[in-house]
Enzyme design. Sequence first.
Site, PDB file in Angstrom:
ATOM      1  N   GLU A 117      15.230  14.741  -4.967  1.00 48.37           N
ATOM      2  CA  GLU A 117      14.523  15.525  -6.356  1.00 48.37           C
ATOM      3  C   GLU A 117      14.795  16.890  -6.458  1.00 48.37           C
ATOM      4  O   GLU A 117      13.915  17.773  -6.832  1.00 48.37           O
ATOM      5  CB  GLU A 117      13.133  15.367  -6.404  1.00 48.37           C
ATOM      6  CG  GLU A 117      12.907  13.783  -6.464  1.00 48.37           C
ATOM      7  CD  GLU A 117      11.324  13.540  -6.046  1.00 48.37           C
ATOM      8  OE1 GLU A 117      10.390  14.358  -6.350  1.00 48.37           O
ATOM      9  OE2 GLU A 117      10.865  12.141  -6.099  1.00 48.37           O
ATOM     10  N   GLU A 149      13.759   3.141  -5.722  1.00 48.47           N
ATOM     11  CA  GLU A 149      12.174   3.268  -5.558  1.00 48.47           C
ATOM     12  C   GLU A 149      11.624   2.458  -6.884  1.00 48.47           C
ATOM     13  O   GLU A 149      10.796   2.916  -7.586  1.00 48.47           O
ATOM     14  CB  GLU A 149      11.740   4.779  -5.607  1.00 48.47           C
ATOM     15  CG  GLU A 149      12.218   5.660  -4.594  1.00 48.47           C
ATOM     16  CD  GLU A 149      11.723   7.106  -4.364  1.00 48.47           C
ATOM     17  OE1 GLU A 149      10.626   7.544  -5.258  1.00 48.47           O
ATOM     18  OE2 GLU A 149      12.096   7.799  -3.863  1.00 48.47           O
TER      19      GLU A 149
HETATM   20  O1  G3I Z   1      -1.924  10.769   5.472  1.00 43.96           O
HETATM   21  C1  G3I Z   1      -2.903  11.265   4.670  1.00 43.96           C
HETATM   22  C2  G3I Z   1      -4.414  11.015   5.186  1.00 43.96           C
HETATM   23  O2  G3I Z   1      -4.424  11.219   6.460  1.00 43.96           O
HETATM   24  C3  G3I Z   1      -5.323  11.722   4.170  1.00 43.96           C
HETATM   25  O3  G3I Z   1      -6.719  11.394   4.464  1.00 43.96           O
HETATM   26  C4  G3I Z   1      -5.092  11.319   2.763  1.00 43.96           C
HETATM   27  C5  G3I Z   1      -6.021  12.081   1.794  1.00 43.96           C
HETATM   28  O4  G3I Z   1      -5.583  13.276   1.700  1.00 43.96           O
HETATM   29  O5  G3I Z   1      -3.711  12.034   2.381  1.00 43.96           O
HETATM   30  C6  G3I Z   1      -2.816  11.041   3.185  1.00 43.96           C
HETATM   31  O6  G3I Z   1      -1.709  11.372   2.780  1.00 43.96           O
HETATM   32  C7  G3I Z   1      -1.223  10.722   1.454  1.00 43.96           C
HETATM   33  C8  G3I Z   1       0.093  10.071   1.752  1.00 43.96           C
HETATM   34  O7  G3I Z   1       0.621   9.665   0.446  1.00 43.96           O
HETATM   35  C9  G3I Z   1      -0.150   9.047   2.881  1.00 43.96           C
HETATM   36  O8  G3I Z   1      -0.879   8.142   2.057  1.00 43.96           O
HETATM   37  C10 G3I Z   1      -0.908  11.986   0.574  1.00 43.96           C
HETATM   38  O9  G3I Z   1      -2.179  12.635   0.164  1.00 43.96           O
HETATM   39  C11 G3I Z   1      -0.340  11.536  -0.787  1.00 43.96           C
HETATM   40  O10 G3I Z   1      -0.145  12.711  -1.642  1.00 43.96           O
HETATM   41  C12 G3I Z   1       1.167  10.717  -0.378  1.00 43.96           C
HETATM   42  O11 G3I Z   1       1.525  10.293  -1.837  1.00 43.96           O
HETATM   43  C13 G3I Z   1       2.933   9.886  -1.455  1.00 43.96           C
HETATM   44  C14 G3I Z   1       3.530  10.559  -2.473  1.00 43.96           C
HETATM   45  O12 G3I Z   1       4.998  10.104  -2.396  1.00 43.96           O
HETATM   46  C15 G3I Z   1       3.533  12.123  -2.048  1.00 43.96           C
HETATM   47  O13 G3I Z   1       4.299  12.947  -3.069  1.00 43.96           O
HETATM   48  C16 G3I Z   1       2.980   8.389  -1.966  1.00 43.96           C
HETATM   49  O14 G3I Z   1       2.211   7.509  -1.066  1.00 43.96           O
HETATM   50  C17 G3I Z   1       4.273   7.892  -1.999  1.00 43.96           C
HETATM   51  O15 G3I Z   1       4.516   6.572  -2.667  1.00 43.96           O
HETATM   52  C18 G3I Z   1       5.370   9.011  -3.090  1.00 43.96           C
HETATM   53  O16 G3I Z   1       6.428   8.688  -3.113  1.00 43.96           O
HETATM   54  C19 G3I Z   1       7.251   9.301  -3.482  1.00 43.96           C
HETATM   55  C20 G3I Z   1       8.643   9.378  -2.986  1.00 43.96           C
HETATM   56  O17 G3I Z   1       8.293   9.810  -1.594  1.00 43.96           O
HETATM   57  C21 G3I Z   1       9.813  10.425  -3.878  1.00 43.96           C
HETATM   58  N1  G3I Z   1       9.855   9.811  -5.032  1.00 43.96           N
HETATM   59  C22 G3I Z   1       8.558   9.632  -5.808  1.00 43.96           C
HETATM   60  C23 G3I Z   1       7.493   8.826  -5.160  1.00 43.96           C
HETATM   61  C24 G3I Z   1       6.175   8.825  -6.053  1.00 43.96           C
HETATM   62  O18 G3I Z   1       5.814   9.986  -5.937  1.00 43.96           O
END
Ligand code: G3I
Length: 401
Positions: free
Chosen positions: A193, A300
């Site tokens: 990205e 994705e």
């Molecule tokens: O692991 C922590 C946990 O310890 C904590 O308690 C919790 C609450 O803060 O957060 C957890 O981390 C989260 C992580 O997912 C794992 O669940 C993050 O906050 C959260 O922001 C993260 O979101 C991910 C996101 O990327 C981050 O930008 C999504 O699961 C994931 O599906 C998404 O995937 C992205 C690709 O990597 C790139 N393309 C876009 C796609 C969708 O945004």
Amino acid sequence: MKIHTLKLNSQASMLTTALLAYGTTAWSADLPTLRDAFKDHFLVGTAINRAVTTGRGFRRSSEQVNTDIALVKAQFNQVVAENEMKWDSLHPRPGADGYDFRAADAFVSFGLNNNMYLVGHTLVWHSQTPHWVFAGTNPPPNTASAAPGTNRFGRYNGPRASREELLQRMRDHIHTVVGRYKGKIKVWDVVNEALSDGGTNTLRTSLWTEIIGPDFIAKAFQYAHEADPDAILRYNDYGLESSAKRRKLIALIQSLQAQKVPVHAIGSQTHVSVAWPSFAEMDRALTEMATLGLPIHITELDVNSAEGGQRSFGADIANNAATTQGGLVSDADRKLAEAYAGLFRAFLKHDPQVKMVTFWGPNDANSWRANGKPLLFDGNSQPKPAFHAVLAEAKRAAAAK
Ligand code: G3I
């Protein structure tokens, strides 16, 4: 014309049958599989999280997790870690002893134990990157970066590393991570990205561009190729269904190719909606991407059925609440089935270029956009009409041979 009408009628009747069957066809091991249906065309994969790779957690009961795991093993032949190979997960603290490979190792073990084709996501990204990576002694410019957050705690606005320091950190990270999984991870999302969404600039403003400069992309690919010369190195981005962003992609990749940068594949995330793109729009997007002469990976895939997501084509989780609000569109199951049928018809038409189609989650319960019910299996791993519509496209392609 008559034959065409007949074909449409047969597709419509298949879809009607699937719609009627939905809710009664429980997921079972003898269900037809996506991996088999498309084995002559492309790999079919999914993003998986640590609940799948470790068998526990993530707000799902052990019974639900076991069903999720069985679905992944039965339906897919390729996997990518949804979060566990991002910088903030596997290198949360500075330096050589700042790594935590447990979740990434569990992902690789799960994939190898189940004979899956492994993809690594992602080495260099503006998001989910710990602040220490960019920290140093150089005062930030007075216009502190407007770049979006580098991790879930928000953007970094402190004193910064120098270009040389950040390049060294990037090189150490890439050599350590790619080197650790050499021969196991077959494809890497080297840079994720980097393109801007609007305006005339090709690249988005990020701490990578501000500290290193636009050549951070070429450097990342160079370091990854040094670490594993046999790995397929991919540039990954979203919104490439939009002609404006696709023009930026083509300009970027042609520039890298002119510099002999080892970029081996295009990753088109394809976070879309039931409203867009149609078969024709996806067909045009793939046709234009194919002019680069590189394999195309759909990386994705999900199709948002929520009202709030019908006009949004971003992929930032920060906007997720907005893009999954408002409940589902009317007749959501049918629209989802028709949308997926059109997408797979385009993927199959571009079969020589499209080498992999990866869903961003195995079922709606394991989706970052769960409220948009964007996948082929519902939260209990039951196949939705869209699953049958996708299989029907594979059958149609086989019959047309
Ligand atoms: O692991 C922590 C946990 O310890 C904590 O308690 C919790 C609450 O803060 O957060 C957890 O981390 C989260 C992580 O997912 C794992 O669940 C993050 O906050 C959260 O922001 C993260 O979101 C991910 C996101 O990327 C981050 O930008 C999504 O699961 C994931 O599906 C998404 O995937 C992205 C690709 O990597 C790139 N393309 C876009 C796609 C969708 O945004």
